[in-house]
Design an enzyme around this catalytic site. Structure first.
Site, PDB file in Angstrom:
ATOM      1  N   TYR A  53      37.057  -4.334 213.668  1.00 56.96           N
ATOM      2  CA  TYR A  53      37.794  -4.902 212.534  1.00 56.96           C
ATOM      3  C   TYR A  53      36.981  -5.954 211.788  1.00 56.96           C
ATOM      4  O   TYR A  53      37.167  -6.139 210.581  1.00 56.96           O
ATOM      5  CB  TYR A  53      39.157  -5.440 212.997  1.00 56.96           C
ATOM      6  N   ARG A  56      35.166  -3.801 209.392  1.00 51.70           N
ATOM      7  CA  ARG A  56      36.080  -3.355 208.321  1.00 51.70           C
ATOM      8  C   ARG A  56      36.289  -4.460 207.287  1.00 51.70           C
ATOM      9  O   ARG A  56      36.350  -4.218 206.098  1.00 51.70           O
ATOM     10  CB  ARG A  56      37.454  -2.967 208.900  1.00 51.70           C
ATOM     11  N   GLN A  86      51.336   1.643 204.221  1.00 52.86           N
ATOM     12  CA  GLN A  86      50.791   1.845 205.565  1.00 52.86           C
ATOM     13  C   GLN A  86      49.385   1.263 205.672  1.00 52.86           C
ATOM     14  O   GLN A  86      48.817   1.212 206.749  1.00 52.86           O
ATOM     15  CB  GLN A  86      50.753   3.339 205.901  1.00 52.86           C
ATOM     16  N   VAL A  88      46.261  -1.477 205.499  1.00 52.82           N
ATOM     17  CA  VAL A  88      46.067  -2.869 205.913  1.00 52.82           C
ATOM     18  C   VAL A  88      45.198  -3.625 204.910  1.00 52.82           C
ATOM     19  O   VAL A  88      44.966  -4.822 205.076  1.00 52.82           O
ATOM     20  CB  VAL A  88      45.452  -2.957 207.330  1.00 52.82           C
ATOM     21  N   ASP A  89      44.729  -2.941 203.862  1.00 57.07           N
ATOM     22  CA  ASP A  89      43.953  -3.640 202.832  1.00 57.07           C
ATOM     23  C   ASP A  89      44.883  -4.452 201.937  1.00 57.07           C
ATOM     24  O   ASP A  89      46.108  -4.350 202.025  1.00 57.07           O
ATOM     25  CB  ASP A  89      43.121  -2.641 202.013  1.00 57.07           C
ATOM     26  N   HIS A 104      51.815  -1.810 208.675  1.00 58.53           N
ATOM     27  CA  HIS A 104      50.847  -1.763 209.771  1.00 58.53           C
ATOM     28  C   HIS A 104      49.971  -3.007 209.844  1.00 58.53           C
ATOM     29  O   HIS A 104      48.902  -2.981 210.452  1.00 58.53           O
ATOM     30  CB  HIS A 104      49.985  -0.498 209.652  1.00 58.53           C
ATOM     31  N   GLY A 175      49.472   9.274 198.540  1.00 60.35           N
ATOM     32  CA  GLY A 175      48.335   9.239 199.450  1.00 60.35           C
ATOM     33  C   GLY A 175      48.680   9.093 200.914  1.00 60.35           C
ATOM     34  O   GLY A 175      47.899   8.552 201.695  1.00 60.35           O
ATOM     35  N   SER A 177      49.895  11.268 204.374  1.00 60.65           N
ATOM     36  CA  SER A 177      50.070  12.595 204.965  1.00 60.65           C
ATOM     37  C   SER A 177      51.463  12.774 205.551  1.00 60.65           C
ATOM     38  O   SER A 177      51.855  13.872 205.921  1.00 60.65           O
ATOM     39  CB  SER A 177      49.028  12.808 206.064  1.00 60.65           C
TER      40      SER A 177
END
Length: 232
Positions: A53, A56, A86, A88-89, A104, A175, A177
Site C-alpha cells: 500500500y 500504491r 468501491q 480507495v482512491d 472499501h 466501472g 463488475s
C-alpha cells in the site's frame, strides 16, 4: 431535485492510470489477492502488506480525475448526487464530488490495527508522511495499518450505502463488475420504479429481472452518453 446515486468501481479510475485488479495485466496478475488484500494476509506478513500500500500511495500521487469523475461531479448542478465507491482512491474528491461513501476505505488514510473503525485513530497521510512502517503506532498504541477494508472484514459503510440506494430516483453503476459483495448486492435495494444504468465496456451480469439500460462504453464515453440522456 432528483437524487442520483452512483456506484463506482475500478473501471471509472482506469482511464486515470490506476491499475484495475481483475483485468489482464492488473494487480491480481502480479500479487496474490489473499496475500495483500485479506486480513489473513495482513496478519501473515504485515511488512509485505504495508509496503504494497505504500507503493500504491506513491503511484497515486500524480493521478488526476478523468472526464468520467468530472462529469459525475458536474451533475451536482442538476441533481442531488451521492457517490458510493468501491475505490480507495480520492479521485471523486479531486473532481469535486461533495457526497462520497467509501465502501472499501481510503488509500490516503491510516488507522489502528486493533480497531480500524475507531475515528480517533484514523489519520490522513500526505506527501510528507506517505509510508506506514512496522513500528508506527496509532493513537491507541497498536500498529498503524492502511484504512482499507480487506477481504475477511466487515464493510461498515454498507448500511449507509443501502440507505442512499433506497432513496435514489436514478441508480448508475460505472466501472464495476458487480462481482464483489456486499457492494454488488446494492442494486437490489433500488425502488422498483428506479431506472438503473450500467456503464462498462464489458458485459456486466446483473442478477435481477429488472429492466436495466446498458451503456457498453468506457467510463468517460459512457458518462457523456448518460449526461445527454439525463439532461434531454
Amino acid at each position: 431535485m432528483k437524487k442520483i446515486v452512483f456506484l463506482t468501481g475500478a473501471g471509472i479510475s482506469a482511464e486515470s492510470g490506476i491499475s484495475t485488479f481483475r483485468d489482464s495485466g492488473g494487480l491480481w496478475d502480479k500479487y496474490n489477492v489473499q496475500d495483500v488484500a485479506s486480513i489473513e494476509g495482513y496478519w501473515r506478513n504485515r511488512e509485505l502488506v504495508l509496503e504494497f500500500y505504500n507503493v500504491r500511495r506513491h503511484e497515486s500521487v500524480n493521478t488526476k480525475p478523468n472526464k468520467a469523475h468530472l462529469l459525475v461531479a458536474e451533475l451536482e448542478k442538476n441533481f442531488d448526487v451521492t457517490v458510493v465507491t468501491q475505490n480507495v482512491d480520492n479521485l471523486h474528491e479531486q473532481a469535486g464530488s461533495s457526497k462520497i461513501v467509501h465502501l472499501h476505505g481510503e488509500l490516503m488514510k491510516a488507522t489502528s490495527e486493533r480497531d480500524p473503525n475507531d475515528p480517533r485513530c484514523i489519520v490522513e497521510l500526505g506527501p510528507d508522511n506517505m509510508d506506514i512502517h512496522l513500528g508506527d503506532k496509532a493513537k491507541d498504541g497498536s500498529q498503524l495499518r492502511p484504512f482499507i477494508v480487506w477481504f475477511g472484514e466487515s464493510v461498515p459503510m454498507i448500511e449507509v450505502a443501502v440507505e442512499e440506494v433506497e432513496e435514489a430516483d436514478i441508480l448508475v453503476v460505472v466501472g464495476s463488475s458487480l462481482n464483489v459483495y456486499p457492494a454488488a448486492g446494492l442494486v437490489h435495494y433500488a425502488r422498483p420504479t428506479t431506472p438503473i444504468y450500467v456503464i462498462d465496456p464489458k458485459p456486466v451480469e446483473v442478477h435481477t429481472n429488472r429492466s436495466i439500460t446498458f451503456i457498453q462504453k468506457k467510463a468517460s464515453e459512457g458518462m457523456e452518453e448518460l449526461v445527454s440522456l439525463l439532461l434531454k
